[in-house]
Design an enzyme around this catalytic site. Structure first.
Site, PDB file in Angstrom:
ATOM      1  N   ASN A 143      66.020  -2.066  -0.981  1.00 34.17           N
ATOM      2  CA  ASN A 143      66.130  -0.603  -0.874  1.00 34.17           C
ATOM      3  C   ASN A 143      66.416  -0.050  -2.263  1.00 34.17           C
ATOM      4  OD1 ASN A 143      66.731   2.042  -0.302  1.00 34.17           O
ATOM      5  ND2 ASN A 143      68.707   1.599   0.686  1.00 34.17           N
ATOM      6  N   TRP A 144      65.400   0.548  -2.843  1.00 29.98           N
ATOM      7  CA  TRP A 144      65.549   1.056  -4.222  1.00 29.98           C
ATOM      8  C   TRP A 144      66.362   2.351  -4.284  1.00 29.98           C
ATOM      9  CZ3 TRP A 144      60.009   0.691  -6.828  1.00 29.98           C
ATOM     10  CH2 TRP A 144      59.574  -0.647  -6.825  1.00 29.98           C
ATOM     11  N   LYS A 145      66.608   2.978  -3.139  1.00 27.66           N
ATOM     12  CA  LYS A 145      67.295   4.283  -3.089  1.00 27.66           C
ATOM     13  C   LYS A 145      66.554   5.284  -3.994  1.00 27.66           C
ATOM     14  CE  LYS A 145      71.483   1.711  -2.218  1.00 27.66           C
ATOM     15  NZ  LYS A 145      72.862   1.823  -1.763  1.00 27.66           N
ATOM     16  N   HIS A 166      70.361   4.687   7.734  1.00 30.87           N
ATOM     17  CA  HIS A 166      71.145   4.158   6.606  1.00 30.87           C
ATOM     18  C   HIS A 166      72.405   5.020   6.433  1.00 30.87           C
ATOM     19  CE1 HIS A 166      72.320   3.083   2.529  1.00 30.87           C
ATOM     20  NE2 HIS A 166      71.571   2.006   2.657  1.00 30.87           N
ATOM     21  N   GLU A 201      73.889   6.166   3.971  1.00 34.19           N
ATOM     22  CA  GLU A 201      73.777   7.277   3.015  1.00 34.19           C
ATOM     23  C   GLU A 201      73.069   8.463   3.666  1.00 34.19           C
ATOM     24  OE1 GLU A 201      72.174   5.027  -0.280  1.00 34.19           O
ATOM     25  OE2 GLU A 201      74.107   4.035  -0.518  1.00 34.19           O
ATOM     26  N   GLU A 206      75.461  -3.079   8.115  1.00 37.86           N
ATOM     27  CA  GLU A 206      75.792  -2.593   6.781  1.00 37.86           C
ATOM     28  C   GLU A 206      77.169  -1.921   6.802  1.00 37.86           C
ATOM     29  OE1 GLU A 206      72.405  -2.430   3.963  1.00 37.86           O
ATOM     30  OE2 GLU A 206      72.576  -0.423   4.766  1.00 37.86           O
ATOM     31  N   GLY A 263      77.158  -0.660  -2.164  1.00 36.33           N
ATOM     32  CA  GLY A 263      77.233  -0.152  -3.530  1.00 36.33           C
ATOM     33  C   GLY A 263      78.597  -0.255  -4.161  1.00 36.33           C
ATOM     34  N   SER A 265      76.335  -4.951  -0.991  1.00 26.85           N
ATOM     35  CA  SER A 265      76.689  -5.688  -2.218  1.00 26.85           C
ATOM     36  C   SER A 265      76.202  -7.132  -2.193  1.00 26.85           C
ATOM     37  CB  SER A 265      78.200  -5.606  -2.469  1.00 26.85           C
ATOM     38  OG  SER A 265      78.588  -4.257  -2.680  1.00 26.85           O
ATOM     39  N   GLY A 285      70.381  -3.475  -1.825  1.00 28.27           N
ATOM     40  CA  GLY A 285      70.258  -2.210  -2.537  1.00 28.27           C
ATOM     41  C   GLY A 285      70.177  -2.429  -4.034  1.00 28.27           C
ATOM     42  N   GLY A 286      71.317  -2.310  -4.707  1.00 28.69           N
ATOM     43  CA  GLY A 286      71.360  -2.376  -6.171  1.00 28.69           C
ATOM     44  C   GLY A 286      70.631  -3.566  -6.763  1.00 28.69           C
TER      45      GLY A 286
HETATM   46  C1  PEP Z   1      71.834  -0.614   0.801  1.00 26.84           C
HETATM   47  O1  PEP Z   1      71.390   0.293   0.098  1.00 26.84           O
HETATM   48  O2  PEP Z   1      71.508  -0.713   1.987  1.00 26.84           O
HETATM   49  C2  PEP Z   1      72.770  -1.561   0.200  1.00 26.84           C
HETATM   50  C3  PEP Z   1      73.211  -2.528   0.943  1.00 26.84           C
HETATM   51  O3  PEP Z   1      73.117  -1.343  -1.097  1.00 26.84           O
HETATM   52  P1  PEP Z   1      73.895  -2.387  -2.068  1.00 26.84           P
HETATM   53  O4  PEP Z   1      73.185  -3.710  -1.941  1.00 26.84           O
HETATM   54  O5  PEP Z   1      73.754  -1.791  -3.429  1.00 26.84           O
HETATM   55  O6  PEP Z   1      75.296  -2.474  -1.586  1.00 26.84           O
END
Ligand code: PEP
Length: 242
Positions: free
Chosen positions: A7-9, A89, A91, A158, A164, A202, A223-224
């Site tokens: 997930n590039w956000k 999600h 966010e 999640e 994040g 994370s 994500g990141g």
């Molecule tokens: C996500 O965006 O779903 C996520 C899990 O982000 P991160 O890996 O950065 O915590």
């Protein structure tokens, strides 16, 4: 089969999307890899991904088309080459004020058109502190699936506090959350086979394997670390290791 979804956000430009996709090799055997760029970068990513890595969207509209300014519908995402969409999600829940009723409509929009929804659920730090994690997860799943017949679905556990933050869940937290989610899906769909359940929060190369080896996850929502080609490739490679 392990599943890795990146997930590039809201990150990247056309040039960055093309460079990141071009740095990804074809997935290892037994690993299903999907990347979810921002909507405006779907076409750039599509032209640069290696064979075998699929495209997904970070969200989807509840509607199928028409006078809905700003909405991007499931048919449009399929046309752009997406095979799945993240739905619910945290966010979107927090920043877009999305509730389970709207999330349920988005799932149904995916199902109407053959787009695979990845339903994200998770508890906040406050809910974890007050001991309501299991109830929150079960309620999120139950409300979204209520009244829906079994349909293609991936789940993602999640924990909001892990997204994040660099503070991932432990494999034990993961196993417990995934068990609760699986039980809630089984309650909604008693006759259906189990659905894949990913862990997200994370995830990085040093911790990912514990989520499927000890945490019972069928893969990871990343994500990141999905913005770092070397880290994402390492996670995909580790998912392919026995
Ligand atoms: C996500 O965006 O779903 C996520 C899990 O982000 P991160 O890996 O950065 O915590």
């Amino acid at each position: 089969m392990r599943r890795i979804v990146g997930n590039w956000k809201a990150n990247g430009s056309t040039a960055q999307a093309q460079a990141l996709c071009a740095a990804l090799p074809a997935p290892p055997a037994g690993v299903d890899v999907t990347v979810c760029p921002p909507l405006c970068l779907l076409w750039a990513a599509r032209g640069s991904l290696p064979p075998g890595i699929r495209l997904g969207a970070q969200d989807v509209s509840r509607v199928d088309g028409g006078a809905f300014t700003g909405e991007v519908t499931a048919p449009m995402l399929l046309d752009a080459g997406c095979v799945l969409a993240l739905v619910g999600h945290s966010e979107r829940r927090q920043q877009g004020a999305e509730d389970d009723a709207l999330i349920g409509l988005k799932l149904r929009a995916c199902w109407r058109h053959g787009l695979l929804p990845v339903l994200c659920v998770g508890e906040t730090a406050a809910q974890r502190r007050d001991g309501s994690t299991d109830a929150v997860l079960a309620a999120q799943v139950g409300r979204v699936l209520a009244g829906a017949p079994p349909a293609p679905l991936w789940m993602a556990y999640e924990p909001v506090w892990a997204i994040g933050t660099g503070q991932a869940a432990t494999p034990e937290d993961c196993a417990r959350g995934i068990a609760v989610i699986r039980a809630a899906v089984a309650e909604a769909w008693p006759a259906a086979p189990p659905v894949p359940c990913l862990y997200g929060g994370s995830v990085h190369p040093a911790n990912c394997a514990a989520f499927w080896r000890e945490g019972g996850a069928d893969g990871a929502l990343v994500g990141g670390a999905s913005l770092d080609a070397a880290a994402f490739v390492a996670i995909c490679r580790l998912a392919g290791d026995a």
